[in-house]
Design an enzyme around this catalytic site. Structure first.
Site, PDB file in Angstrom:
ATOM      1  N   ASP A  40       0.662  -1.220   0.058  1.00 19.03           N
ATOM      2  CA  ASP A  40      -0.013   0.011  -0.131  1.00 19.03           C
ATOM      3  C   ASP A  40       0.725   1.182  -0.154  1.00 19.03           C
ATOM      4  O   ASP A  40       1.709   1.506   0.997  1.00 19.03           O
ATOM      5  CB  ASP A  40      -1.007   0.050   1.223  1.00 19.03           C
ATOM      6  CG  ASP A  40      -1.712  -1.211   1.694  1.00 19.03           C
ATOM      7  OD1 ASP A  40      -1.562  -2.233   1.058  1.00 19.03           O
ATOM      8  OD2 ASP A  40      -2.245  -1.280   2.729  1.00 19.03           O
ATOM      9  N   GLU A 214     -10.451  -2.500   4.347  1.00 15.46           N
ATOM     10  CA  GLU A 214      -9.354  -1.747   4.669  1.00 15.46           C
ATOM     11  C   GLU A 214      -9.296  -0.386   4.159  1.00 15.46           C
ATOM     12  O   GLU A 214     -10.051  -0.231   3.223  1.00 15.46           O
ATOM     13  CB  GLU A 214      -8.282  -2.820   4.305  1.00 15.46           C
ATOM     14  CG  GLU A 214      -8.399  -4.133   4.637  1.00 15.46           C
ATOM     15  CD  GLU A 214      -7.169  -5.023   4.117  1.00 15.46           C
ATOM     16  OE1 GLU A 214      -6.695  -5.717   5.088  1.00 15.46           O
ATOM     17  OE2 GLU A 214      -6.738  -5.075   2.826  1.00 15.46           O
TER      18      GLU A 214
HETATM   19  C1  FRU Z   1      -3.942  -3.607   2.746  1.00 13.10           C
HETATM   20  C2  FRU Z   1      -3.398  -4.139   4.005  1.00 13.10           C
HETATM   21  C3  FRU Z   1      -3.606  -3.035   5.141  1.00 13.10           C
HETATM   22  C4  FRU Z   1      -2.642  -3.073   6.198  1.00 13.10           C
HETATM   23  C5  FRU Z   1      -1.342  -3.384   5.286  1.00 13.10           C
HETATM   24  C6  FRU Z   1      -0.339  -4.029   5.767  1.00 13.10           C
HETATM   25  O1  FRU Z   1      -3.164  -4.273   1.613  1.00 13.10           O
HETATM   26  O2  FRU Z   1      -3.599  -5.224   4.498  1.00 13.10           O
HETATM   27  O3  FRU Z   1      -4.982  -3.081   5.713  1.00 13.10           O
HETATM   28  O4  FRU Z   1      -2.256  -1.883   6.983  1.00 13.10           O
HETATM   29  O5  FRU Z   1      -1.765  -4.008   4.128  1.00 13.10           O
HETATM   30  O6  FRU Z   1       0.823  -4.465   5.021  1.00 13.10           O
END
Ligand code: FRU
Length: 498
Positions: A40, A214
């Protein structure tokens, strides 16, 4: 006047799956890291003439783990300068979150007021719970200090993450939108100082809840053509139109400083991107300090196969930054997504064709024009009698990626079933379609091609398909096809992107 005509043809393709392992190609105008794993985008914030891009990063390997925030900056969202890791994991991993400019030192963490004051709000991933924490930087994000009073928000919950914080000018307070993934809910918290947060409201269990929620984002957008009118948009990363994948949906409504209300029916689902490779996208904070655009960056990958994509030194790419706007259509307000205008400054060696006679139905078009696969195309097609018009790009002996439009389906599509290496995951080979209406028989496809990345924006960005592909480097072909009748290319513009 030359007219481009394509006689109706049927294409016969030998369905030989291409298993060859190819050397890793680095996209040139999309963000990638030089080493290790990324996911992300985090902490997107504009300050002092720089766009910051922090991102989920494993400093120690090419697979997910040891999550920390890596860092890059850009003056134009195209050329990026890599900087040292900004926030390292310690006893907790540093999960996704956002960054704000605490210009007025509302937190009291800084010695003075000014643009150099950045506060990162992230999720601390403990072994059995997730809490929200902050870190601050007095040097334009080059180095961060974790706040000694962390966490700033702890519900003792296993899944509670991805805070997006922004300044809400109307009530002069900070707002945090944060996710309770397994409850399909986001919560809104308010704060005067980024440390003490009060629950304001919640929203959830609407739209699609097939997968956890998320990386929320919430922002206000003016409506094109309705001066003075705005709507609020809530982005959620979670489910995808196809069940084995992750993707993004959005909601349109209002936010009153406490809670978000959805304008649409609770079961209506609005998808952002119909391709498989657009996830965890969030938007920039503080761009009001420049031109007020709303710019999003996503991770150009999918959890369904992200760990398996062909990679040697580095793994994962970001989507090209998109500007988001809102427009009213007969079925309601919809997001329009377009590549940021800065791409135009990187266009080189234009090719432009208009109303020309096309020599034959499946003749090769402009292969001599490109010398590598980093380019942009804008094609306006009058479908006339054709049922289906497509462009095969990244074309080599037995591979190609097909980008096209089918009249009967009223859908544009990207077909990567023959795109090159697809065998690394049973989920990868796919044909993705997005609804798109012809306007007076005409369809426009705006296509970004960057080695292993293809993004297609239909009719000025009302539909988008983002797709990774793994062809051979020497697959430089571009070929045009029509099926079932003749079509006409009204215009074909291409640029190499440097
Ligand atoms: C989304 C996610 C988020 C988390 C991150 C961990 O892709 O699962 O929810 O903060 O990646 O790397």
């Amino acid at each position: 006047m030359n007219r481009l005509k394509l006689a109706g043809i049927t294409i016969c393709l030998s369905l030989i799956i291409h298993h060859s392992l190819v050397a890793q190609q680095r996209p040139s105008f999309h963000f990638t890291t030089t080493k290790n794993w990324i996911n992300d985008p985090n902490g997107l914030v504009y300050s002092n003439g720089e766009y910051h891009l922090f991102y989920q990063y494993n400093p120690f390997g090419i697979g997910w783990g040891h999550m920390s925030w890596a860092h890059a900056v850009s003056k134009d969202l195209v050329l990026w300068e890599h900087l040292p890791v900004a926030i390292m994991e310690d006893t907790v991993m540093i999960f996704s979150g956002s960054c704000v400019v605490d210009k007025n030192n509302t937190s009291g963490l800084f010695k003075k007021e000014g643009d150099q004051n950045l506060v990162a709000i992230y999720t601390a991933q403990h072994t059995n719970k997730e809490t929200q924490a902050i870190a601050y930087s007095e040097d334009f994000g080059r180095t961060f200090t974790k706040y000694s009073g962390n966490p700033v928000l702890d519900l003792n919950k296993k899944d509670f993450r991805d805070p997006k914080v922004f300044w809400y000018e109307k009530q002069k307070k900070w707002i945090m939108v944060v996710s309770l993934p397994t409850e399909f809910q986001v919560r809104f918290y308010g704060s005067a100082n980024l440390m003490k947060w009060n629950l304001l409201g919640e929203f959830g269990n609407q739209g699609n809840i097939d997968k956890i929620w998320e990386c929320p984002d919430l922002f206000e957008l003016p409506i094109i053509g309705e001066p003075g009118k705005t709507k609020w948009v809530l982005l959620i990363s979670g489910a995808h139109p196809k069940k084995d994948f992750v993707g993004m949906q959005y909601y349109i409504g209002n936010f009153d400083g406490n809670a978000f209300t959805n304008d649409n029916l609770a079961n209506e689902v609005l998808w952002l991107d119909y391709g498989k490779d657009f996830y965890a996208a969030v938007t920039y904070n503080n761009i009001s300090a420049s031109d007020g655009r709303r710019i999003a960056i996503g991770w150009m990958n999918n959890w369904a196969y992200a760990g398996n994509i062909p990679a040697t030194e580095w793994r994962g790419s970001m989507n090209f930054p998109r500007e988001l706007t809102l427009k009213k259509f007969h079925d309601g307000y919809r997001l329009i997504q377009q590549p940021v205008a800065e791409i135009k400054k990187h266009r080189k060696e234009e090719i432009h064709m208009q109303d020309i006679d096309f020599p034959g139905a499946n003749a090769t078009l402009v292969t001599t024009w490109i010398s590598d696969n980093s380019y942009e195309l804008e094609i306006k097609i009058a479908l006339n009698n054709a049922e289906d018009v497509s462009l095969q790009i990244l074309k080599g002996k037995q591979c190609f990626t097909s980008v096209g439009y089918n009249k009967k389906d009223a859908r544009m599509y990207v077909d990567r079933q023959m795109s090159g290496n697809t065998s690394f995951s049973p989920h990868f080979a796919s044909l993705d379609k997005a609804q798109l209406k012809c306007i007076n028989g005409v369809v426009t496809l705006h296509i970004l091609v960057d080695k292993t990345l293809v993004e297609v924006f239909g009719n000025d960005g009302i539909a988008v398909i983002s797709s990774q592909v793994f062809p051979n480097e020497e697959n430089l072909g571009i070929q045009l096809f029509s099926k079932g009748g003749e079509a006409r290319i009204i215009s074909f513009n291409g640029w190499k992107i440097e």
